[in-house]
Design an enzyme around this catalytic site. Sequence first.
Site, PDB file in Angstrom:
ATOM      1  N   CYS A  77       0.826  -1.205   0.000  1.00  0.00           N
ATOM      2  CA  CYS A  77       0.000   0.000   0.000  1.00  0.00           C
ATOM      3  C   CYS A  77       0.859   1.253   0.000  1.00  0.00           C
ATOM      4  O   CYS A  77       1.921   1.286   0.615  1.00  0.00           O
ATOM      5  CB  CYS A  77      -0.891   0.003   1.232  1.00  0.00           C
ATOM      6  SG  CYS A  77      -1.953  -1.435   1.270  1.00  0.00           S
TER       7      CYS A  77
ATOM      8  N   TYR B 102      -3.322  -3.778  -2.782  1.00  0.00           N
ATOM      9  CA  TYR B 102      -4.547  -4.558  -2.967  1.00  0.00           C
ATOM     10  C   TYR B 102      -5.514  -3.754  -3.829  1.00  0.00           C
ATOM     11  O   TYR B 102      -5.665  -2.551  -3.672  1.00  0.00           O
ATOM     12  CB  TYR B 102      -5.142  -4.978  -1.634  1.00  0.00           C
ATOM     13  CG  TYR B 102      -5.594  -3.870  -0.683  1.00  0.00           C
ATOM     14  CD1 TYR B 102      -4.982  -2.616  -0.633  1.00  0.00           C
ATOM     15  CD2 TYR B 102      -6.643  -4.097   0.209  1.00  0.00           C
ATOM     16  CE1 TYR B 102      -5.400  -1.630   0.245  1.00  0.00           C
ATOM     17  CE2 TYR B 102      -7.071  -3.119   1.093  1.00  0.00           C
ATOM     18  CZ  TYR B 102      -6.443  -1.879   1.094  1.00  0.00           C
ATOM     19  OH  TYR B 102      -6.857  -0.896   1.967  1.00  0.00           O
TER      20      TYR B 102
ATOM     21  N   HIS C 236      -3.398 -12.572   4.121  1.00  0.00           N
ATOM     22  CA  HIS C 236      -3.934 -11.580   5.056  1.00  0.00           C
ATOM     23  C   HIS C 236      -5.421 -11.793   5.321  1.00  0.00           C
ATOM     24  O   HIS C 236      -6.152 -10.842   5.623  1.00  0.00           O
ATOM     25  CB  HIS C 236      -3.659 -10.156   4.571  1.00  0.00           C
ATOM     26  CG  HIS C 236      -2.201  -9.889   4.335  1.00  0.00           C
ATOM     27  ND1 HIS C 236      -1.678  -9.594   3.097  1.00  0.00           N
ATOM     28  CD2 HIS C 236      -1.146  -9.914   5.174  1.00  0.00           C
ATOM     29  CE1 HIS C 236      -0.365  -9.436   3.196  1.00  0.00           C
ATOM     30  NE2 HIS C 236      -0.020  -9.642   4.444  1.00  0.00           N
TER      31      HIS C 236
ATOM     32  N   TYR D 152      -8.073 -12.549   3.436  1.00  0.00           N
ATOM     33  CA  TYR D 152      -9.140 -12.028   2.597  1.00  0.00           C
ATOM     34  C   TYR D 152      -9.926 -13.184   1.977  1.00  0.00           C
ATOM     35  O   TYR D 152      -9.661 -14.343   2.262  1.00  0.00           O
ATOM     36  CB  TYR D 152      -8.570 -11.032   1.587  1.00  0.00           C
ATOM     37  CG  TYR D 152      -8.106  -9.755   2.292  1.00  0.00           C
ATOM     38  CD1 TYR D 152      -8.963  -9.076   3.158  1.00  0.00           C
ATOM     39  CD2 TYR D 152      -6.819  -9.247   2.127  1.00  0.00           C
ATOM     40  CE1 TYR D 152      -8.563  -7.927   3.826  1.00  0.00           C
ATOM     41  CE2 TYR D 152      -6.411  -8.089   2.793  1.00  0.00           C
ATOM     42  CZ  TYR D 152      -7.285  -7.432   3.645  1.00  0.00           C
ATOM     43  OH  TYR D 152      -6.892  -6.299   4.313  1.00  0.00           O
TER      44      TYR D 152
ATOM     45  N   ARG E 118      -1.326 -14.903  -3.796  1.00  0.00           N
ATOM     46  CA  ARG E 118      -0.647 -14.576  -2.539  1.00  0.00           C
ATOM     47  C   ARG E 118      -1.347 -15.375  -1.448  1.00  0.00           C
ATOM     48  O   ARG E 118      -2.568 -15.276  -1.274  1.00  0.00           O
ATOM     49  CB  ARG E 118      -0.759 -13.084  -2.256  1.00  0.00           C
ATOM     50  CG  ARG E 118       0.352 -12.529  -1.375  1.00  0.00           C
ATOM     51  CD  ARG E 118       0.190 -11.035  -1.205  1.00  0.00           C
ATOM     52  NE  ARG E 118       1.422 -10.379  -0.829  1.00  0.00           N
ATOM     53  CZ  ARG E 118       1.515  -9.087  -0.528  1.00  0.00           C
ATOM     54  NH1 ARG E 118       0.438  -8.326  -0.568  1.00  0.00           N
ATOM     55  NH2 ARG E 118       2.660  -8.542  -0.192  1.00  0.00           N
TER      56      ARG E 118
ATOM     57  N   ARG F  74       9.005  -3.066   1.827  1.00  0.00           N
ATOM     58  CA  ARG F  74       9.740  -1.986   2.497  1.00  0.00           C
ATOM     59  C   ARG F  74      11.150  -1.742   1.923  1.00  0.00           C
ATOM     60  O   ARG F  74      11.512  -0.575   1.715  1.00  0.00           O
ATOM     61  CB  ARG F  74       9.769  -2.264   4.006  1.00  0.00           C
ATOM     62  CG  ARG F  74       8.385  -2.140   4.641  1.00  0.00           C
ATOM     63  CD  ARG F  74       8.360  -2.654   6.066  1.00  0.00           C
ATOM     64  NE  ARG F  74       8.601  -4.082   6.129  1.00  0.00           N
ATOM     65  CZ  ARG F  74       8.834  -4.760   7.246  1.00  0.00           C
ATOM     66  NH1 ARG F  74       8.876  -4.111   8.392  1.00  0.00           N
ATOM     67  NH2 ARG F  74       9.013  -6.067   7.224  1.00  0.00           N
TER      68      ARG F  74
HETATM   69 FE1  SF4 Z   1       9.053   1.647   5.966  1.00  0.00          FE
HETATM   70 FE2  SF4 Z   1      11.556   0.787   6.025  1.00  0.00          FE
HETATM   71 FE3  SF4 Z   1      11.025   3.260   5.278  1.00  0.00          FE
HETATM   72 FE4  SF4 Z   1      10.724   2.521   7.848  1.00  0.00          FE
HETATM   73  S1  SF4 Z   1      12.619   2.646   6.663  1.00  0.00           S
HETATM   74  S2  SF4 Z   1       9.324   3.757   6.644  1.00  0.00           S
HETATM   75  S3  SF4 Z   1       9.972   0.428   7.543  1.00  0.00           S
HETATM   76  S4  SF4 Z   1      10.404   1.409   4.219  1.00  0.00           S
END
Ligand code: SF4
Length: 735
Positions: free
Chosen positions: A31, A61, A173, A175, A223, A325
Amino acid sequence: MARDPKYDVLFEPVKIGPKTLRNRFYQVPHCIGAGSEKPGMQAYHRAIKAEGGWAACCTEYCSISPESDDTMRVSARIWDDGDVQNLAAMCDRLHHYGALAGVELWYGGPHAPCHESRDQPRGASQIASEFESNIYPRYADKDDIKLLQQYYVDAAIRSRDAGFDIIYVYGAHSYLPLQFLSPWANKRTDEYGGSFENRARFWRESLEKVREAVGDTCAIASRFAVDTLYGDKGVELEKDGLRFVEYVDELVDLWDLTVGDIAEWGQNAGPSRFFEENHEKPFTGRIKPGNHTNKPVVGVGRIVSPDTMVAIINSGQFDIIGAARPSISDPFLPQKIEEGRLDDIRECIGCNQCISRWEIGGPPMVCTQNATAGEEYRRGWHPERFTKARNADKGVLVVGAGPAGMESAMILGKRQMSAVHLVEASNEIGGNVNWVSSLGHSDGRENIFRGTARGLGDWKRIVNYRQIQLDKLKNVEVHTGSRLTAQQVLEYGAEIVVIATGCHYSTDGLNSATHETIPGADALREPWQLTPEDVGLGRKEIGHRVLIMENEAYYMGVTLAQKLAGEGHEVFLLTHRPDLARYMDFTLEAPMMHRELHRLGVHMYLSTMIEEMNDGVVDAYNMWDPSHKERFEVDSVVLCTGRVSDDELYRELKADKEALEANGVEALYLIGDAAAPRMMVDCIFDGHRLAREIDSPRPAVPLPFIRERRLWGAADNRSYEEQLLGNVDVDPLPA
Ligand code: SF4
């Protein structure tokens, strides 16, 4: 530099159904708050990663029907031709940079509250969501099941028409497809409930229908949470998990594997304070090596180390390195590995600020490490490209090397200012990150499903990355151990002065709950009273019985409670709020932190505020019923009440405009906590923003950004954006 041959395996192409990934780097669905209503943000954020070398990038999603409306959170939607048009912009831009585009088709069942559409989700059984408040699904009879499956098919066809290459039937998750599969949500007694085959029927049929509709042109992905971590009440790896993969393997071209559910999806998007890199391996790592699938497998686990990636591929754990991330924190991670620039990788710190803004609903995504995340389109910021400032001939002095100061000096250096001096009073750069990153360990025992209180050490990456970059910049000098007076600043010789002197916790208990100080609070004079800095830096003795007054509603109060209880103190944790560390709900740290505090025996008092304190006797009252009193007799009190900007230097300089002028200081700016205490993510953004706009007409005031909105009476909003394009350096969409 060329890439190290040991990383060659990461750059091998992988075939998924009718499509081919150019390498093994894959941005899984995540997201960002763009959805289909902010097509510019959606297209540019994903495409920055494609430019940085990722082989595929997916939407978040993507709802297949108004019955699956997640408002106040923002999902993508592919309900009609308008959504097709908006999401096509993302596909076009990804294709331009050589990446595949994936869409995660989503039906939430009872987890979709439908607050905008006012529609009604259907579900396997009529049981209210454990994630939402008071949302019940309508029981899906067999006609409803056919309709639901047609939603998937219609959405898949629209997705193909939009230009997507990879189409998910998303069940992780918790769904809808997984709700049918899991006995936790499925209590049916017909052919869609009961036995494994019956519970798997909905998902299997949906895959069959989607494959029949678009499988010749698009790769079909699924997924799947291989273990929902509910024990035998849900999907367990050894039972339904492995079996389901085998059962539908012929119908998918790509498995995207996770663990957990939506109510505790921090087990999947694991915060670093509880989960290390590749933490899902005990679950998701069982599928491929156990020969349960013949199809490529992608998985995540905040994997940032190229060596870990190679080990994952070589061990057969996954075929493809998935990232949410790490791709936000560094969209150019693949390219940096390719070019042998490993020390330039901006590693994710696992703070989950990115997730928090989506969880809150509405705001765009942010990133602590990468201030440009979410700003690619609306502000035209590129994470790796910096234009030479129009006033690059000026010298800049940045006072204070905390998160805001470090970031500002680094970006000013990258913008080729003639000379940037970053001057820090203490002996190392990093500011509060240095002591904060030493917190969060308890006694090291595993306390939850699999997480361990491993501490905030990964947050130190904020400093490490910037230290390396600052060292590389020839036009930036860093001086530590030098606390400048106003006179020294004036005489420094810089035309531009940026004050980033941070903040400190109030020593008198000034707080958000009462807007007053606390009678009897004086941590400057009283040895039994401490601020969080006193604890973190070990500046004072702490007695056995400790009371922590927590008014910030984020990580500090609970983290200190965890630390002190882990060290054997008896801890009383008070908060004025009806909940504990509210913001940690949004960063997904809350469930694990609650377990940790309970396990450590911390005494917790909600809706409780100190009235006064004297000689270790603390009188408190209930916020809802002030006549309800509580007395604590303790050895120490920690005041995690509020923070105060350290802005005296700025105020002194600003007060004497003549002296500024006489000394050639043309501009004076205040950033970060020194301007207003805030979260690190926002301090770093503030420092970055000023440096990006240091040559704008009024750098102290942010330039306007593109707001993706419909203008009343206009056919679309392009005219407004075109006006702004003069201010915002946005690449046009590729032809
Ligand atoms: Fe998200 Fe990693 Fe950035 Fe922290 S450092 S906001 S966990 S992507």
